[in-house]
Design an enzyme around this catalytic site. Structure first.
Site, PDB file in Angstrom:
ATOM      1  N   LYS A 135      91.582 206.744  95.729  1.00  0.00           N
ATOM      2  CA  LYS A 135      91.818 205.072  96.004  1.00  0.00           C
ATOM      3  C   LYS A 135      92.526 204.739  97.131  1.00  0.00           C
ATOM      4  O   LYS A 135      93.591 205.443  97.515  1.00  0.00           O
ATOM      5  CB  LYS A 135      92.274 204.453  94.785  1.00  0.00           C
ATOM      6  CG  LYS A 135      93.552 204.396  94.495  1.00  0.00           C
ATOM      7  CD  LYS A 135      93.919 203.465  93.376  1.00  0.00           C
ATOM      8  CE  LYS A 135      95.419 203.571  93.065  1.00  0.00           C
ATOM      9  NZ  LYS A 135      96.078 202.824  92.101  1.00  0.00           N
ATOM     10  N   LYS A 154     102.415 208.531  88.477  1.00  0.00           N
ATOM     11  CA  LYS A 154     103.790 207.993  89.488  1.00  0.00           C
ATOM     12  C   LYS A 154     104.976 208.737  88.790  1.00  0.00           C
ATOM     13  O   LYS A 154     105.740 209.218  89.690  1.00  0.00           O
ATOM     14  CB  LYS A 154     104.107 206.401  89.373  1.00  0.00           C
ATOM     15  CG  LYS A 154     103.124 205.610  90.179  1.00  0.00           C
ATOM     16  CD  LYS A 154     103.861 204.348  90.159  1.00  0.00           C
ATOM     17  CE  LYS A 154     102.949 203.241  91.027  1.00  0.00           C
ATOM     18  NZ  LYS A 154     103.554 201.775  90.858  1.00  0.00           N
ATOM     19  N   LYS A 208      98.631 201.093  98.477  1.00  0.00           N
ATOM     20  CA  LYS A 208      99.425 200.349  99.383  1.00  0.00           C
ATOM     21  C   LYS A 208     100.625 201.668  99.886  1.00  0.00           C
ATOM     22  O   LYS A 208     101.181 201.525 100.634  1.00  0.00           O
ATOM     23  CB  LYS A 208     100.482 199.381  98.611  1.00  0.00           C
ATOM     24  CG  LYS A 208      99.741 197.988  98.514  1.00  0.00           C
ATOM     25  CD  LYS A 208     100.539 197.067  97.581  1.00  0.00           C
ATOM     26  CE  LYS A 208      99.528 195.935  96.837  1.00  0.00           C
ATOM     27  NZ  LYS A 208      99.946 195.541  95.614  1.00  0.00           N
TER      28      LYS A 208
HETATM   29  P1  TYM Z   1      97.830 195.655  92.584  1.00  0.00           P
HETATM   30  O1  TYM Z   1      99.065 195.011  92.995  1.00  0.00           O
HETATM   31  O2  TYM Z   1      98.304 197.478  92.643  1.00  0.00           O
HETATM   32  O3  TYM Z   1      96.446 195.582  93.167  1.00  0.00           O
HETATM   33  C1  TYM Z   1      96.090 194.390  92.904  1.00  0.00           C
HETATM   34  C2  TYM Z   1      94.692 194.507  92.668  1.00  0.00           C
HETATM   35  O4  TYM Z   1      94.037 195.338  93.780  1.00  0.00           O
HETATM   36  C3  TYM Z   1      93.234 196.159  93.006  1.00  0.00           C
HETATM   37  N1  TYM Z   1      93.053 197.488  93.701  1.00  0.00           N
HETATM   38  C4  TYM Z   1      91.879 198.045  94.176  1.00  0.00           C
HETATM   39  N2  TYM Z   1      90.588 197.655  93.748  1.00  0.00           N
HETATM   40  C5  TYM Z   1      89.793 198.396  94.514  1.00  0.00           C
HETATM   41  N3  TYM Z   1      89.867 199.452  94.998  1.00  0.00           N
HETATM   42  C6  TYM Z   1      91.106 199.908  95.250  1.00  0.00           C
HETATM   43  N4  TYM Z   1      91.509 200.831  96.290  1.00  0.00           N
HETATM   44  C7  TYM Z   1      92.373 198.897  94.866  1.00  0.00           C
HETATM   45  N5  TYM Z   1      93.518 199.151  94.975  1.00  0.00           N
HETATM   46  C8  TYM Z   1      94.035 198.055  94.297  1.00  0.00           C
HETATM   47  C9  TYM Z   1      93.969 196.536  91.605  1.00  0.00           C
HETATM   48  O5  TYM Z   1      93.014 197.065  90.537  1.00  0.00           O
HETATM   49  C10 TYM Z   1      94.452 195.063  91.344  1.00  0.00           C
HETATM   50  O6  TYM Z   1      93.472 194.163  90.519  1.00  0.00           O
HETATM   51  N6  TYM Z   1      99.055 196.039  87.579  1.00  0.00           N
HETATM   52  C11 TYM Z   1      98.642 195.204  88.673  1.00  0.00           C
HETATM   53  C12 TYM Z   1      99.233 193.851  88.804  1.00  0.00           C
HETATM   54  C13 TYM Z   1      99.264 193.058  87.550  1.00  0.00           C
HETATM   55  C14 TYM Z   1      98.358 192.434  86.868  1.00  0.00           C
HETATM   56  C15 TYM Z   1      98.866 191.892  85.988  1.00  0.00           C
HETATM   57  C16 TYM Z   1      96.951 192.471  87.139  1.00  0.00           C
HETATM   58  C17 TYM Z   1     100.394 192.833  86.958  1.00  0.00           C
HETATM   59  N7  TYM Z   1     100.480 192.011  85.755  1.00  0.00           N
HETATM   60  C18 TYM Z   1      98.130 191.194  84.978  1.00  0.00           C
HETATM   61  C19 TYM Z   1      96.240 191.501  85.995  1.00  0.00           C
HETATM   62  C20 TYM Z   1      96.744 191.029  85.040  1.00  0.00           C
HETATM   63  C21 TYM Z   1      98.602 196.082  89.844  1.00  0.00           C
HETATM   64  O7  TYM Z   1      99.351 196.999  90.043  1.00  0.00           O
HETATM   65  O8  TYM Z   1      98.030 195.405  90.616  1.00  0.00           O
END
Ligand code: TYM
Length: 332
Positions: free
Chosen positions: A195, A112, A198
């Site tokens: 992947k 990023k 968003k």
């Molecule tokens: P975020 O909001 O980017 O994504 C939410 C969840 O979706 C999963 N994900 C995917 N899984 C499979 N294929 C994809 N293309 C794909 N894109 C996203 C992510 O792995 C995630 O599980 N850092 C985290 C948010 C967070 C969090 C936490 C998660 C903040 N604190 C504590 C767990 C525990 C995130 O950016 O998720």
């Protein structure tokens, strides 16, 4: 009961299929067996610029989507991160246990920040994974259901838990990532080696669960495949076709080999239209439930308030222990 915890950022109007299949669907399934904590990390969202009005709206939309796909707020604790100040408070303590180089090795940060340039990269983005560790460790969960892209952040979380435990006293549970092989990484339709995300290069590469199924069908029809004709599961050689097989299989419950057998003598057009049908069938009830929840924002806010209160009870206890163990003088 063991605990699970996970979060999804409110940085888009709709979850995409990667979010759902890679993570959120597991959250729903784990509610029975575990004491579950699910939250919307709005503090994480502002590590990159957000429009305030939009962030607020998307936070409610995220809650409504989680409820619509089956998160049950009577069984699971559903809350917004900023409603529980202990997350930021524990993050500070963990920041002081994290090496600068250690944080600098996080690949999501490197990717990023390389894209943004250092003058546009916030210190918040740098310390993002430490806040994530705080989110997790506060609740002492055994498992954290996430997609493949979160594996390194989970490793850091485990390292920090162990470091705190050995430097002070056993305080944290060392959590395990719960990553379901096969669906932990859903790929971009236009660029099937990246992947689905968003913020992906083009919206055409994403399937959003709140989109009109006609829009999703169009995107699936335009998905990048290859110049061959045979429908086989081979991620290295046929990433686009394999991605569609994974999506269809995950949504319908039909194993990939069964799907493949059924496509003998058929073409990519059939694969695409069946996948589009599977998406349409999945999203129809979700969209209806979402719309229903969105008609009553007061009720949403009430659900989130109940969740925050439950979360705070636990978070405050953990933080008090941490503050004591690091040697902060308690206020009297
Ligand atoms: P975020 O909001 O980017 O994504 C939410 C969840 O979706 C999963 N994900 C995917 N899984 C499979 N294929 C994809 N293309 C794909 N894109 C996203 C992510 O792995 C995630 O599980 N850092 C985290 C948010 C967070 C969090 C936490 C998660 C903040 N604190 C504590 C767990 C525990 C995130 O950016 O998720």
């Amino acid at each position: 009961k063991d605990r699970v915890l996970s979060g999804i950022q409110p940085t888009a109007d709709s979850f995409h299929l990667g979010n759902y299949l890679g993570a959120v669907r597991q959250w729903v399934d784990l509610q029975d067996e575990y004491e579950a904590f699910y939250f919307i990390p709005d503090l994480h969202a502002i590590t990159v610029p957000q429009d305030p009005k939009e962030l607020r709206a998307r936070t409610r939309r995220a809650a409504a989507q989680l409820l619509a796909v089956g998160i049950d707020p009577t069984r699971s604790t559903l809350f917004v991160q900023s409603h529980v100040p202990e997350h930021a408070q524990l993050a500070w303590v963990l920041n002081c246990l994290t090496g600068f180089g250690e944080a600098g090795r996080m690949t999501q940060f490197k990717d990023k920040s390389a894209r943004q340039g250092s003058d546009h990269t916030s210190v918040g983005l740098f310390t993002y994974p430490v806040l994530q560790a705080a989110d997790i460790l506060l609740y002492r969960p055994q498992r954290v259901p996430v997609g493949e892209d979160q594996r390194q952040h989970l490793e850091l979380t485990r390292d920090l838990a162990q470091r705190f435990n050995s430097r002070y006293k056993k305080t944290f549970v060392v959590p395990e990532a719960h990553i379901v092989t096969g669906i932990a990484k859903i790929y971009d339709l236009q660029e099937p080696t990246a992947k689905m995300s968003k913020s992906g290069a083009t919206p055409a590469g994403r399937i959003e669960i709140l989109d009109d199924p006609a829009v999703s069908a169009k995107r699936i029809r335009s998905a990048v495949t290859d110049t061959e004709r045979d429908i086989v599961y081979d991620v290295a050689r046929k990433p686009g076709v394999s991605n569609l097989l994974v999506i269809q299989s995950a949504l319908t419950g039909t194993p990939i080999p069964t799907l493949v057998d059924g496509y003998v003598g058929k073409g990519y057009g059939d694969l695409k239209s069946d996948t589009a049908d599977a998406v349409a069938e999945f999203v129809a009830p979700v969209r209806r439930a979402f719309d229903e929840y969105m008609t009553d924002p007061d009720e949403l806010d009430r659900i989130l308030a109940v969740g925050a209160e439950r979360a705070r009870e636990i978070a405050a206890r953990t933080l008090a222990q941490v503050y004591d163990r690091v040697g902060f003088l308690p206020p009297r």
